[in-house]
Each structure stands twice: as C-alpha cells, then as structure tokens.
Enzyme design. Sequence first.
Site: not given
Ligand code: URA
Length: 432
Positions: A82, A183, A168, A161, A187
Amino acid sequence: MRMVDIIDKKRNGQELTSPEIQFFIDGVCNQTIPDYQTSALLMATYFEDMTDQERATLTMKMMESGDRLDLSQIPGIKVDKHSTGGVGDKISIPLAAVVAATGIPVPMISGRGLGHTGGTLDKLEAIPGYQVEISEQDFIKQVAKEKLAIIGATGDIAPADKKIYALRDVTDTVDSIPLIASSIMSKKIASGTDALVIDVKTGSGAFMKTLDDSVALAKALVAIGKGVGLKCMAVISDMNQPLGYKVGNSLEIEESIDVLKGKGPEDVKELMLTLGSYMVVLGGKAADAKTARKLLEEAISSGKALDRFRAMIKAQGGDERVIDDYSLMPQAKYKIELPAKQSGVVEEIKADEVGIASMMLGGGRQKAGDQLDYSVGIELKKKVGDEVKAGESLLTIYSNRPNVDDIKDLLYQNIAIADHADKKPMIYQVIE
Ligand code: URA
C-alpha cells in the site's frame, strides 16, 4: 451510552474504551449519530491523539463494519503493498508483476486518484479493455492461477471508513495519524492479505510533509498491522519531486512497462526493488532483502516479470499488445515543450503542483466521478540535480488543447533553477 460523553472524554484527553468506540462506529454506520457529533469527535481526536490500544480498536471496529475477503483458497503467503499516495507513483504496477514472478501471490486492491495524487486503477484503465471491477471469486481464481491481480475494492469494505473519510475531508481532519492509520489498515486487514509492505511517502507531494510525521505514521501503521497478526513493515520514501519522469495515466503505464523491460528511470527501479525485496522476504521466498533483490533482478532480466504483467492484462480483459505498442493506449494531440528561462541546476520540482498540472489537463479528477483523459500528462526532461541550459526543455506537456499557458505558468512557478541542488535520498528509513 451518550455520544456527547464520548466527545467530552476525548476532548479531555482520556482514552476511549472498546465499547465506546464500538458505539461510535455503530452509530456512524446506522446513522444514529449525527454528522456534527462525528465531526466533533474527529476534531477532538485530531488534537488529543489516541493511544496504541485505541488506534487498534478503532481499526478493528471500522474493519468489522463491512465485508472481509477470505483468500484462504489461494495457496501460499499472500503479500500486498500500500502507498500513502504520490505523484508519478506507478510503482504498484511493475511491483506486483515482479513480485508475482518470484512465485508469491499478490492480491492487490488499489484505489483511484483524487486531487493531485494519481490512482493505480485509473492508470490501468488506460489499457483498452482492462477491467478493474471483477467478482471476488474471479479475483481469487486469477491470483491462484496467475499469481497476481490488481482490482478495485469488491463488496462493502470498511463502510465506516467511507463515511468518516468523507467527513474528515470537509472538516480538515485528514492529516491525523490515528485517523489515517485506522483508515488505511481497516481496509487492508479487510482485504484478506497475509502480509503487507507500506510505502509511506514524505515531502511536498505527500500527506506527511515532514520526515518526523512520516516516521510516526509508519510506526502507527506497522503497530496496528502487527497487533492483528499481519506480517507488516513500512518504507519511508521521497515524494519531494515526482517519481520517475512521467505523470499521467497512459504515460505512467509506458514507464511501468519500460521498467519491466529492464529499462526505465533509476528512482522507479530503486523503489520497486526496495519494496519488492521486503515483499519477497515477508512472502517467505528469501531469507533477507539482499537475496530477495537478486531474485527480483532475475525476474526482470529473464522476462518473467513482464510475462506476469501480460498474463494479468489478458486475464482482466485488457489488450496486452500495449506492451509492444504504446500507441494502442490513448495518445494526446499536442506535445508542448517548456523551455528553461535560465541556465543552472534544477533545485526543486514540486510534486504536488506537477500532479495538479496533470489534473488540470484532464488526467485527474477535480471532484469524484469526473471523466478522465488518459492521454494527457507531463513528461519531465530534467529532475532535481540535473544541469539545464536556458532554452532547453524542462518537460513536455501532453495535452488535447493547444493553449496550455495556465499549465506553463503553474509549472514555471513550481520549478526552481539555482546554482546547486541538494539531492534527497529515495529511501529514508525502514520500519519493521
Ligand atoms: N488513504 C486512506 O485510505 N485513508 C487516509 O486517511 C489517508 C490515505
């Protein structure tokens, strides 16, 4: 339980309990907590932070709010990567292929770009026919057979999220370490991978502008991952200037294929080999990063990595002939040079502004749902530390409109030429 008491507790810097965090996430999902109270808790969290225990609990409750992929039918240790997002960051594309070529299954779930950062799914869609939305069963079958797939999220991954992120975004609480970490990790844990390497970007084009903040985020991400039994590590890499030379969807696929052919820019190769080495170690195919790197270099020189990329394109309905003929991807009508106004050394190329220039050409979305123009973008001719003579091209603008004066102005304002430049490292730190 009352939401106002939870807000009060966080506002006073106290640790929230697991039932309190559960109450909050349930209320977000079933809409019994109004947005103004959610926003208040987010702002209190922004200022008061969270303990490691709270971060882990928040991550798990967000993860449990939706579907969780079961990849147990795929043999072997599944490894994903990621990135916290950058400009010219096409790494996932060659990286997935080169790691898969060593025999490690790479089930990669990627995202789309928003604002100045690009998204892997958008880039892959520059390949005619490539499908990013495939069913969970087809995803599993493809990873088991071909060792890799890059797709968009299937099902309903971490719906809490989605709601929290949207709030946010409009309450200026995005750049909070506990909120970013929960967040991302909610995922990733839901996506069913066994191991994860996280590329935390640092610099002008990144969420985290300073090295200290990037290190803190990397440590938070790794701690959450390890806490739930994920094999996990993070690499902090430079995002002060765009990665590689090309920014834009078709252009970044070209550069990714170049790298898989053993060519391509040094910084892209270096980052790919660094992240890939750790993926290979976590995947159990090498005892250390040095041995892993050799395996990856062999996968490139033997053509096996390119072969994996070809197999993935074919499996996902794309035209694999693009590998040998880049003109099969959308091509821009105009190529316009940006000549240097003075001689010297390139001191700075602000990554975020190059990303915005590409977005303004149509290569990125100004708002969710905007249609993309895959053909446009920027090709740098010079990078930080390169000498340039007045009149020499700094970069090429790929456009479908003949007048790009707005883009030229923006780029001139954000490329500095001086007597000398301090070159920044590509890799700053590794957090295990
Ligand atoms: N990527 C995400 O999935 N969430 C965040 O808060 C910032 C970057």
